[in-house]
Scaffold this motif. Structure first.
Motif, mmCIF file in Angstrom:
data_model
loop_
_atom_site.group_PDB
_atom_site.id
_atom_site.type_symbol
_atom_site.label_atom_id
_atom_site.label_comp_id
_atom_site.label_asym_id
_atom_site.label_seq_id
_atom_site.Cartn_x
_atom_site.Cartn_y
_atom_site.Cartn_z
ATOM 1 N N TYR A 6 0.849 -1.197 0.000
ATOM 2 C CA TYR A 6 0.000 0.000 0.000
ATOM 3 C C TYR A 6 0.884 1.246 0.000
ATOM 4 C CZ TYR A 6 -4.269 -2.673 1.180
ATOM 5 O OH TYR A 6 -5.354 -3.521 1.168
ATOM 6 N N VAL A 7 0.676 2.065 -1.025
ATOM 7 C CA VAL A 7 1.478 3.278 -1.174
ATOM 8 C C VAL A 7 0.534 4.471 -1.311
ATOM 9 C CG1 VAL A 7 3.113 4.504 -2.679
ATOM 10 C CG2 VAL A 7 3.321 2.023 -2.368
ATOM 11 N N ALA A 8 0.827 5.554 -0.596
ATOM 12 C CA ALA A 8 -0.016 6.743 -0.762
ATOM 13 C C ALA A 8 0.800 7.979 -1.041
ATOM 14 C CB ALA A 8 -0.865 6.971 0.486
ATOM 15 N N PHE A 9 0.288 8.776 -1.966
ATOM 16 C CA PHE A 9 0.739 10.153 -2.112
ATOM 17 C C PHE A 9 -0.253 10.949 -1.286
ATOM 18 C CE2 PHE A 9 2.534 8.178 -5.854
ATOM 19 C CZ PHE A 9 3.793 8.774 -5.908
ATOM 20 N N ALA A 10 0.204 11.536 -0.198
ATOM 21 C CA ALA A 10 -0.742 12.179 0.714
ATOM 22 C C ALA A 10 -0.225 13.513 1.220
ATOM 23 C CB ALA A 10 -1.005 11.250 1.905
ATOM 24 N N ALA A 127 -2.448 5.176 8.629
ATOM 25 C CA ALA A 127 -1.750 4.224 9.513
ATOM 26 C C ALA A 127 -1.588 2.854 8.857
ATOM 27 C CB ALA A 127 -2.502 4.088 10.831
ATOM 28 N N ASN A 128 -2.446 2.563 7.882
ATOM 29 C CA ASN A 128 -2.395 1.264 7.223
ATOM 30 C C ASN A 128 -1.603 1.260 5.910
ATOM 31 O OD1 ASN A 128 -4.057 -0.994 8.590
ATOM 32 N ND2 ASN A 128 -5.183 0.916 8.979
ATOM 33 N N MET A 129 -0.933 2.363 5.617
ATOM 34 C CA MET A 129 -0.076 2.410 4.420
ATOM 35 C C MET A 129 1.284 1.779 4.745
ATOM 36 S SD MET A 129 -1.813 3.795 2.034
ATOM 37 C CE MET A 129 -3.376 3.218 2.685
ATOM 38 N N ASP A 130 1.896 1.175 3.737
ATOM 39 C CA ASP A 130 3.263 0.673 3.910
ATOM 40 C C ASP A 130 4.281 1.786 3.659
ATOM 41 O OD1 ASP A 130 2.835 -2.245 4.364
ATOM 42 O OD2 ASP A 130 1.821 -2.074 2.420
ATOM 43 N N TYR A 131 3.983 2.627 2.688
ATOM 44 C CA TYR A 131 4.909 3.718 2.343
ATOM 45 C C TYR A 131 4.102 4.975 2.041
ATOM 46 C CZ TYR A 131 8.280 -0.019 1.914
ATOM 47 O OH TYR A 131 9.077 -1.089 2.184
ATOM 48 N N LEU A 132 4.654 6.103 2.470
ATOM 49 C CA LEU A 132 3.993 7.377 2.249
ATOM 50 C C LEU A 132 4.926 8.322 1.492
ATOM 51 C CD1 LEU A 132 1.176 7.918 3.449
ATOM 52 C CD2 LEU A 132 2.276 9.243 5.250
#
Ligand SMILES: Nc1ncnc2c1ncn2[C@@H]1O[C@H](COP(=O)(O)OP(=O)(O)O)[C@@H](O)[C@H]1O
Ligand SMILES: [Mg+2]
Length: 252
Positions: A6-10, A127-132
């Motif tokens: 799970y990856v997010a651009f946030a 909190a549940n992302m692997d990488y941000l």
């Protein structure tokens, strides 16, 4: 089958490039590098990814040049465009799990997340992302907002152990060609003191990021959720470098 990453651009502020970078990186991985991806549009304020996809479906029908490119690409690609799941921060994890239970097995799932970490649903999702990856620009308000967001994630979530995030990095976006050595490096030294860092790759400010296929003639498309970026537009964009650095970070 291993669990997807799970990856997010946030960030908390809009306009910094989250949706643009999500679409560019997801498409590059899926269409150029053959990595199966899915995208989750959980930015309830805009739903940009979903709008991009609807738009891409339309322009690849209406623009004769893109129609030809699409046909040619999919006759070789032999796979579908990646799925874009439309949901809210509250439902994003459940919707993604259900998607996997339906037999889909993306290697990387990208989440487009906007919002402060004062919101319970967003905190839980982050909190549940692997990488941000936190886009940041040199516009004063956006810069302050991205640093504050990353600082909050670091101090209120990562150091307290309430998240599975393994790494978080800022990503400089919309940078004028002569800006990097000056402003970004000064800021990099400042954020280092906060325990933060940015990727080496810096994305320039360029109109190609905004091209959406409505242009006439043989102008290719850079950001599409259905096609790889046009090779001519890829030049000088640093997208390849960005993807390489992200792959190295997320180990895919
Ligand atoms: N590197 C860039 N150069 C020029 N324009 C950009 C760049 N990155 C993003 N943009 C533009 O900035 C605007 C905001 O980007 P967007 O991805 O929608 O931000 P967010 O998702 O953070 O709200 C869009 O019009 C997009 O096309
Ligand atoms: Mg957006």
């Amino acid at each position: 089958m291993s669990d997807p990453i799970y990856v997010a651009f946030a960030t908390q502020k809009g306009g910094v490039g989250k949706s643009t970078l999500t679409a560019l990186v997801a498409s590059y991985l899926h269409y150029v590098e053959g990595v199966e991806v899915a995208a989750v549009d959980c930015d309830s304020t805009q739903h940009s990814l979903n709008i991009y996809r609807e738009h891409d479906l339309l322009v690849t029908k209406e623009n004769p040049y893109l129609k030809k490119i699409l046909h040619k690409f999919y006759s070789q690609f032999q796979k579908k465009p990646y799925d874009i799941l439309l949901t809210s921060p509250a439902d994003a994890l459940k919707v993604t799990e259900e998607y996997m239970q339906e037999g889909n097995s993306p290697k990387v799932v990208f989440f487009d997340i906007t919002g402060t970490i004062n919101n319970h649903d967003i905190v839980n999702l982050i909190a549940n992302m692997d990488y941000l990856f936190v886009p940041i620009t040199t516009e004063t308000g956006e810069m302050a907002s991205s640093i504050s967001f990353a600082n909050n994630v670091l101090n209120r979530m990562m150091t307290t152990g309430m998240t599975i995030i393994k790494e978080m990095h800022l990503v400089w976006n919309k940078i004028g060609s002569r800006e990097k050595p000056r402003l970004c490096e000064v800021i990099d030294r400042y954020i280092e003191k906060l325990g933060l860092d940015s990727l080496n790759t810096v994305l320039v400010k360029s109109s190609k990021f905004e091209k959406d296929g409505r242009e006439t003639g043989n102008t290719g498309i850079f950001r599409s959720t259905m096609l790889p970026p046009d090779k001519r537009l890829l030049k000088g964009s640093n997208l390849e470098e960005l993807v390489a650095e992200i792959r190295q970070t997320i180990k895919v």
